[in-house]
Design a protein around this motif. Sequence first.
Motif, PDB file in Angstrom:
ATOM      1  N   TRP A 132       0.827  -1.192   0.000  1.00 12.40           N
ATOM      2  CA  TRP A 132       0.000   0.000   0.000  1.00 12.40           C
ATOM      3  C   TRP A 132       0.874   1.259   0.000  1.00 12.40           C
ATOM      4  O   TRP A 132       0.597   2.223  -0.722  1.00 12.40           O
ATOM      5  CB  TRP A 132      -0.926  -0.025   1.210  1.00 12.40           C
ATOM      6  CG  TRP A 132      -1.863   1.124   1.251  1.00 12.40           C
ATOM      7  CD1 TRP A 132      -2.998   1.307   0.519  1.00 12.40           C
ATOM      8  CD2 TRP A 132      -1.722   2.289   2.062  1.00 12.40           C
ATOM      9  NE1 TRP A 132      -3.587   2.503   0.838  1.00 12.40           N
ATOM     10  CE2 TRP A 132      -2.818   3.126   1.779  1.00 12.40           C
ATOM     11  CE3 TRP A 132      -0.785   2.702   3.003  1.00 12.40           C
ATOM     12  CZ2 TRP A 132      -2.994   4.354   2.404  1.00 12.40           C
ATOM     13  CZ3 TRP A 132      -0.966   3.914   3.633  1.00 12.40           C
ATOM     14  CH2 TRP A 132      -2.067   4.732   3.326  1.00 12.40           C
ATOM     15  N   LEU A 133       1.962   1.250   0.779  1.00  8.68           N
ATOM     16  CA  LEU A 133       2.881   2.388   0.797  1.00  8.68           C
ATOM     17  C   LEU A 133       3.564   2.578  -0.550  1.00  8.68           C
ATOM     18  O   LEU A 133       3.760   3.708  -1.013  1.00  8.68           O
ATOM     19  CB  LEU A 133       3.933   2.200   1.897  1.00  8.68           C
ATOM     20  CG  LEU A 133       3.433   2.308   3.332  1.00  8.68           C
ATOM     21  CD1 LEU A 133       4.523   1.876   4.312  1.00  8.68           C
ATOM     22  CD2 LEU A 133       2.974   3.720   3.626  1.00  8.68           C
ATOM     23  N   LYS A 134       3.937   1.463  -1.208  1.00  4.45           N
ATOM     24  CA  LYS A 134       4.573   1.561  -2.523  1.00  4.45           C
ATOM     25  C   LYS A 134       3.596   2.125  -3.546  1.00  4.45           C
ATOM     26  O   LYS A 134       3.976   2.942  -4.387  1.00  4.45           O
ATOM     27  CB  LYS A 134       5.078   0.197  -2.982  1.00  4.45           C
ATOM     28  CG  LYS A 134       5.832   0.258  -4.293  1.00  4.45           C
ATOM     29  CD  LYS A 134       6.317  -1.106  -4.723  1.00  4.45           C
ATOM     30  CE  LYS A 134       7.498  -1.488  -3.865  1.00  4.45           C
ATOM     31  NZ  LYS A 134       8.117  -2.736  -4.313  1.00  4.45           N
ATOM     32  N   ALA A 135       2.341   1.703  -3.493  1.00  5.88           N
ATOM     33  CA  ALA A 135       1.340   2.249  -4.412  1.00  5.88           C
ATOM     34  C   ALA A 135       1.143   3.745  -4.164  1.00  5.88           C
ATOM     35  O   ALA A 135       0.970   4.518  -5.105  1.00  5.88           O
ATOM     36  CB  ALA A 135       0.023   1.500  -4.263  1.00  5.88           C
ATOM     37  N   GLY A 136       1.177   4.145  -2.909  1.00  5.21           N
ATOM     38  CA  GLY A 136       1.083   5.570  -2.589  1.00  5.21           C
ATOM     39  C   GLY A 136       2.264   6.353  -3.127  1.00  5.21           C
ATOM     40  O   GLY A 136       2.105   7.473  -3.639  1.00  5.21           O
ATOM     41  N   TRP A 137       3.460   5.774  -3.029  1.00  8.16           N
ATOM     42  CA  TRP A 137       4.656   6.415  -3.585  1.00  8.16           C
ATOM     43  C   TRP A 137       4.525   6.559  -5.104  1.00  8.16           C
ATOM     44  O   TRP A 137       4.850   7.605  -5.661  1.00  8.16           O
ATOM     45  CB  TRP A 137       5.889   5.585  -3.210  1.00  8.16           C
ATOM     46  CG  TRP A 137       7.124   6.003  -3.923  1.00  8.16           C
ATOM     47  CD1 TRP A 137       7.882   7.112  -3.684  1.00  8.16           C
ATOM     48  CD2 TRP A 137       7.749   5.314  -5.009  1.00  8.16           C
ATOM     49  NE1 TRP A 137       8.931   7.155  -4.558  1.00  8.16           N
ATOM     50  CE2 TRP A 137       8.872   6.054  -5.377  1.00  8.16           C
ATOM     51  CE3 TRP A 137       7.458   4.141  -5.689  1.00  8.16           C
ATOM     52  CZ2 TRP A 137       9.717   5.670  -6.407  1.00  8.16           C
ATOM     53  CZ3 TRP A 137       8.300   3.744  -6.717  1.00  8.16           C
ATOM     54  CH2 TRP A 137       9.412   4.503  -7.066  1.00  8.16           C
ATOM     55  N   LEU A 138       4.036   5.498  -5.763  1.00  5.17           N
ATOM     56  CA  LEU A 138       3.818   5.584  -7.211  1.00  5.17           C
ATOM     57  C   LEU A 138       2.782   6.652  -7.549  1.00  5.17           C
ATOM     58  O   LEU A 138       2.931   7.379  -8.537  1.00  5.17           O
ATOM     59  CB  LEU A 138       3.363   4.230  -7.760  1.00  5.17           C
ATOM     60  CG  LEU A 138       4.455   3.187  -7.954  1.00  5.17           C
ATOM     61  CD1 LEU A 138       3.830   1.816  -8.214  1.00  5.17           C
ATOM     62  CD2 LEU A 138       5.376   3.570  -9.078  1.00  5.17           C
ATOM     63  N   GLY A 139       1.743   6.759  -6.735  1.00  4.01           N
ATOM     64  CA  GLY A 139       0.722   7.778  -6.957  1.00  4.01           C
ATOM     65  C   GLY A 139       1.270   9.189  -6.836  1.00  4.01           C
ATOM     66  O   GLY A 139       0.931  10.073  -7.631  1.00  4.01           O
ATOM     67  N   ARG A 140       2.115   9.428  -5.847  1.00  2.57           N
ATOM     68  CA  ARG A 140       2.740  10.750  -5.713  1.00  2.57           C
ATOM     69  C   ARG A 140       3.628  11.044  -6.911  1.00  2.57           C
ATOM     70  O   ARG A 140       3.675  12.174  -7.401  1.00  2.57           O
ATOM     71  CB  ARG A 140       3.527  10.827  -4.407  1.00  2.57           C
ATOM     72  CG  ARG A 140       2.641  10.913  -3.185  1.00  2.57           C
ATOM     73  CD  ARG A 140       3.427  11.177  -1.919  1.00  2.57           C
ATOM     74  NE  ARG A 140       4.359  10.109  -1.594  1.00  2.57           N
ATOM     75  CZ  ARG A 140       4.040   8.982  -0.959  1.00  2.57           C
ATOM     76  NH1 ARG A 140       2.793   8.772  -0.604  1.00  2.57           N
ATOM     77  NH2 ARG A 140       4.955   8.081  -0.682  1.00  2.57           N
ATOM     78  N   ARG A 141       4.337  10.039  -7.392  1.00  2.00           N
ATOM     79  CA  ARG A 141       5.185  10.218  -8.574  1.00  2.00           C
ATOM     80  C   ARG A 141       4.329  10.518  -9.808  1.00  2.00           C
ATOM     81  O   ARG A 141       4.686  11.379 -10.617  1.00  2.00           O
ATOM     82  CB  ARG A 141       6.035   8.981  -8.804  1.00  2.00           C
ATOM     83  CG  ARG A 141       6.934   9.110  -9.993  1.00  2.00           C
ATOM     84  CD  ARG A 141       7.829   7.906 -10.178  1.00  2.00           C
ATOM     85  NE  ARG A 141       8.627   8.087 -11.354  1.00  2.00           N
ATOM     86  CZ  ARG A 141       9.756   8.767 -11.410  1.00  2.00           C
ATOM     87  NH1 ARG A 141      10.231   9.326 -10.311  1.00  2.00           N
ATOM     88  NH2 ARG A 141      10.424   8.903 -12.535  1.00  2.00           N
ATOM     89  N   GLU A 142       3.212   9.825  -9.943  1.00  2.00           N
ATOM     90  CA  GLU A 142       2.324  10.067 -11.078  1.00  2.00           C
ATOM     91  C   GLU A 142       1.744  11.480 -11.032  1.00  2.00           C
ATOM     92  O   GLU A 142       1.642  12.142 -12.063  1.00  2.00           O
ATOM     93  CB  GLU A 142       1.194   9.031 -11.102  1.00  2.00           C
ATOM     94  CG  GLU A 142       1.646   7.649 -11.511  1.00  2.00           C
ATOM     95  CD  GLU A 142       0.557   6.593 -11.404  1.00  2.00           C
ATOM     96  OE1 GLU A 142       0.669   5.589 -12.114  1.00  2.00           O
ATOM     97  OE2 GLU A 142      -0.390   6.780 -10.606  1.00  2.00           O
ATOM     98  N   ARG A 143       1.377  11.954  -9.854  1.00  2.00           N
ATOM     99  CA  ARG A 143       0.854  13.321  -9.737  1.00  2.00           C
ATOM    100  C   ARG A 143       1.935  14.339 -10.066  1.00  2.00           C
ATOM    101  O   ARG A 143       1.676  15.335 -10.736  1.00  2.00           O
ATOM    102  CB  ARG A 143       0.325  13.570  -8.329  1.00  2.00           C
ATOM    103  CG  ARG A 143      -1.043  13.021  -8.098  1.00  2.00           C
ATOM    104  CD  ARG A 143      -1.617  13.482  -6.761  1.00  2.00           C
ATOM    105  NE  ARG A 143      -2.733  12.638  -6.388  1.00  2.00           N
ATOM    106  CZ  ARG A 143      -2.646  11.560  -5.621  1.00  2.00           C
ATOM    107  NH1 ARG A 143      -1.479  11.196  -5.115  1.00  2.00           N
ATOM    108  NH2 ARG A 143      -3.712  10.852  -5.342  1.00  2.00           N
ATOM    109  N   ARG A 144       3.140  14.089  -9.563  1.00  2.00           N
ATOM    110  CA  ARG A 144       4.245  15.015  -9.805  1.00  2.00           C
ATOM    111  C   ARG A 144       4.579  15.105 -11.290  1.00  2.00           C
ATOM    112  O   ARG A 144       4.789  16.187 -11.825  1.00  2.00           O
ATOM    113  CB  ARG A 144       5.481  14.564  -9.026  1.00  2.00           C
ATOM    114  CG  ARG A 144       6.646  15.544  -9.120  1.00  2.00           C
ATOM    115  CD  ARG A 144       7.911  14.968  -8.578  1.00  2.00           C
ATOM    116  NE  ARG A 144       8.375  13.964  -9.536  1.00  2.00           N
ATOM    117  CZ  ARG A 144       9.125  12.928  -9.230  1.00  2.00           C
ATOM    118  NH1 ARG A 144       9.491  12.727  -7.983  1.00  2.00           N
ATOM    119  NH2 ARG A 144       9.525  12.073 -10.153  1.00  2.00           N
ATOM    120  N   ASP A 145       4.633  13.963 -11.970  1.00  2.00           N
ATOM    121  CA  ASP A 145       4.970  13.937 -13.395  1.00  2.00           C
ATOM    122  C   ASP A 145       3.766  14.198 -14.287  1.00  2.00           C
ATOM    123  O   ASP A 145       3.917  14.311 -15.505  1.00  2.00           O
ATOM    124  CB  ASP A 145       5.585  12.587 -13.766  1.00  2.00           C
ATOM    125  CG  ASP A 145       6.912  12.341 -13.064  1.00  2.00           C
ATOM    126  OD1 ASP A 145       7.503  13.317 -12.549  1.00  2.00           O
ATOM    127  OD2 ASP A 145       7.341  11.175 -13.032  1.00  2.00           O
TER     128      ASP A 145
END
Length: 186
Positions: A132-145
């Motif tokens: 769940w934490l890794k998916a959240g990290w990917l989500g933050r990266r997707e929002r940033r990019d």
Amino acid sequence: MGRGGQSLARVAVIVRAGAVPLWWLGVLAAALGVLLPGLTGRRIGVYAGAALFVVCAAAVALVRRGRYTAWAARAERAGTYDFLQDRAVTARNWRRAHRWWLLAAFLAAVASSLALPAAGGLALAGAGAGLWLKAGWLGRRERRDDQLLWVRTDWAGTGTPVGKRVKGYRATGVGAGDAAPGGSRR
């Protein structure tokens, strides 16, 4: 899928698909484990389980981040004829493919409670929390990019979106698909 289109699944959804079953099976195994006295006693088992929870969550959240980052940096734009797989279909396919592994992990966690009560279940729950934490990290990266990451379903198969068969990611705008950045429901 004419004209060379590919079926694509969201990277964050594949990562997040295992979080819920691992978490709940881990919590259930820990609850069953607390009922057993075990060889070491409940207190030691729960303390060891808490330590295992933290270690497993951190390890699962941090492993292979470099590969995700490298593929995301080289992501090409998804084609017009590419088919974006539904979030529910991706999660269901992952869970069906891993149901026997989930059952085996649950049984191993309950059986480990004979030695260390609740420790195996908390370790399993920690793995779910790490996903769940890794998916959240990917989500933050997707929002940033400002782009969602997708992988071809035949490359990811039912495994990991950074496996040996994966040769690259595709990217779309954040409005594509039915999942928000990080793989959660819109």
